[in-house]
Scaffold this motif. Structure first.
Motif, PDB file in Angstrom:
ATOM      1  N   ILE A   1      22.426   7.019  21.829  1.00 50.39           N
ATOM      2  CA  ILE A   1      21.897   7.504  23.098  1.00 50.39           C
ATOM      3  C   ILE A   1      20.541   6.857  23.336  1.00 50.39           C
ATOM      4  O   ILE A   1      19.697   6.812  22.434  1.00 50.39           O
ATOM      5  CB  ILE A   1      21.766   9.037  23.065  1.00 50.39           C
ATOM      6  N   GLN A   2      20.332   6.351  24.547  1.00 49.56           N
ATOM      7  CA  GLN A   2      19.049   5.737  24.880  1.00 49.56           C
ATOM      8  C   GLN A   2      17.968   6.809  24.922  1.00 49.56           C
ATOM      9  O   GLN A   2      18.133   7.862  25.542  1.00 49.56           O
ATOM     10  CB  GLN A   2      19.129   5.016  26.221  1.00 49.56           C
ATOM     11  N   LEU A   3      16.840   6.538  24.260  1.00 49.95           N
ATOM     12  CA  LEU A   3      15.771   7.513  24.137  1.00 49.95           C
ATOM     13  C   LEU A   3      14.522   7.040  24.876  1.00 49.95           C
ATOM     14  O   LEU A   3      14.268   5.844  24.990  1.00 49.95           O
ATOM     15  CB  LEU A   3      15.426   7.745  22.663  1.00 49.95           C
ATOM     16  N   SER A   4      13.740   8.010  25.337  1.00 51.32           N
ATOM     17  CA  SER A   4      12.431   7.723  25.909  1.00 51.32           C
ATOM     18  C   SER A   4      11.439   8.631  25.196  1.00 51.32           C
ATOM     19  O   SER A   4      11.257   9.797  25.563  1.00 51.32           O
ATOM     20  CB  SER A   4      12.424   7.992  27.421  1.00 51.32           C
ATOM     21  N   LEU A   5      10.807   8.108  24.139  1.00 53.18           N
ATOM     22  CA  LEU A   5       9.984   8.921  23.254  1.00 53.18           C
ATOM     23  C   LEU A   5       8.520   8.875  23.681  1.00 53.18           C
ATOM     24  O   LEU A   5       8.060   7.915  24.300  1.00 53.18           O
ATOM     25  CB  LEU A   5      10.125   8.424  21.818  1.00 53.18           C
ATOM     26  N   PRO A   6       7.772   9.906  23.324  1.00 49.96           N
ATOM     27  CA  PRO A   6       6.350   9.948  23.707  1.00 49.96           C
ATOM     28  C   PRO A   6       5.540   8.881  22.975  1.00 49.96           C
ATOM     29  O   PRO A   6       5.910   8.427  21.881  1.00 49.96           O
ATOM     30  CB  PRO A   6       5.920  11.361  23.294  1.00 49.96           C
ATOM     31  N   ALA A   7       4.445   8.495  23.579  1.00 47.45           N
ATOM     32  CA  ALA A   7       3.538   7.540  22.937  1.00 47.45           C
ATOM     33  C   ALA A   7       3.032   8.128  21.632  1.00 47.45           C
ATOM     34  O   ALA A   7       2.828   9.337  21.510  1.00 47.45           O
ATOM     35  CB  ALA A   7       2.369   7.237  23.876  1.00 47.45           C
ATOM     36  N   GLY A   8       2.845   7.252  20.655  1.00 47.04           N
ATOM     37  CA  GLY A   8       2.349   7.693  19.356  1.00 47.04           C
ATOM     38  C   GLY A   8       3.419   7.883  18.322  1.00 47.04           C
ATOM     39  O   GLY A   8       3.117   8.048  17.131  1.00 47.04           O
TER      40      GLY A   8
END
Length: 331
Positions: free
Chosen positions: A152-159
């Motif tokens: 699944i394509q993810l969009s993770l938070p910075a850091g």
């Protein structure tokens, strides 16, 4: 003669589902075909192509599917796979790591960032062992076979530092070479199962840690859930209740036989002692289905998923399931 709805379900070969697989228990109104497939294959084929009418699915993947505008699945509160995960952290035999808190600042291999086991491990480490999620560098790939990628394509938070390992390398190889400090894995490395002593669990006594965790929290982590294709569910909403009840009955079928001592049903000579010890810690129904008995466990996982930048919002447990499956007449 009444017409039964043909349903194909993909689910692993569990003792608690055996009566469904062999036809001793039949869901009401359903002509069931049960495909006993390895969980990774089922997850990939269902998540990517929706190949089955119903299937076992990673709880994490299912929650992520709900974050979109048009989720292709709807779940029922059946949890065929549960597991404590303190035992799923592996290091080299000669590693200096001995405590969970020592993982902060380390580079760790995981099959995929979003796999349910990794969500639980990261959440437990952050909440109880002073290892914030962003304090670890994560490297994704296959445990023993190269080329595994996120389903699944993810969009993770910075850091959050997440990168795939080279396509021709495995997590096990990188651990042994020293490029990884540890692995979080739902599967035990095959080399350990084969007797190789080059890899060990980080904790010397993970069971003690898991029992203490359960005593403190009451949580027996849920790994997988049963989902239906949403289009099928919308055409036959009664299927949610029918399948729920059949899974409950199949679990009861095997649960009543676990402590049998007249003849050993399973190849474990001290199974009776394991059953008695488990019940002394966790109670008689230590593998509950349904929403009410799993509210705390589900709320904790949903919070971890949201805090880790996976779920798009903080879900309520009831939002995960077909309402017809929440009003069962026997559990």
């Amino acid at each position: 003669m009444s017409v039964r709805v043909p349903i194909t379900i993909a689910c692993w070969d569990y003792d608690r589902t055996q009566a469904l697989a062999d036809g001793r228990i039949r869901p009401e109104g359903v002509d069931l075909t049960y495909l006993a497939l390895p969980v990774e294959e089922t997850f990939f084929r269902m998540a990517r192509y929706q190949e089955f009418d119903a299937a076992e699915m990673s709880l994490s993947s299912y929650v992520l599917s709900l974050s979109g505008n048009d989720s292709p699945f709807v779940a029922i509160p059946i949890f065929p796979s549960r597991a404590f995960r303190h035992n799923g952290i592996y290091v080299r035999a000669q590693s200096p790591l001995r405590e969970l808190s020592e993982l902060a600042g380390k580079t760790v291999g995981i099959p995929e960032y979003q796999v349910t086991a990794a969500v639980w491990i990261r959440g437990i480490l952050a909440e109880f062992h002073q290892v914030p999620v962003e304090s670890v560098r994560y490297r994704t790939g296959g445990l023993q076979q190269s080329g595994r990628v996120e389903k699944i394509q993810l969009s993770l938070p910075a850091g959050v530092d997440v990168e795939p390992v080279p396509a021709d390398q495995t997590l096990t190889d990188l651990l042994l070479s020293g490029e990884l400090d540890a692995i979080y894995s739902p599967r035990t490395p095959q080399s350990m199962l084969d007797g190789d002593i080059s890899i060990r669990r980080l904790l010397a006594d993970p069971r003690a840690a898991e029992e203490e965790y359960f005593t403190r929290t009451g949580i027996f982590p849920i790994m997988h859930v049963i989902v239906l294709r949403r289009d099928l569910y919308q055409s036959h909403r009664w299927l949610a209740r029918s399948l729920f009840q059949a899974f409950v009955d199949a679990k009861h079928n095997v649960q009543q036989k676990l402590g049998e001592t007249a003849a050993n049903r399973y190849m474990l000579p001290w199974l009776y002692a394991a059953v008695e010890q488990t019940q002394s810690v966790m109670g008689r129904d230590f593998w509950p289905y349904g929403l009410k008995a799993n509210d705390t466990t589900l709320r904790t996982f949903l919070r971890y998923s949201y805090e880790q930048g996976l779920a798009g919002r903080l879900f309520e447990p009831a939002e995960l399931f077909a309402p017809e499956s929440l009003q069962a007449y026997r559990i």
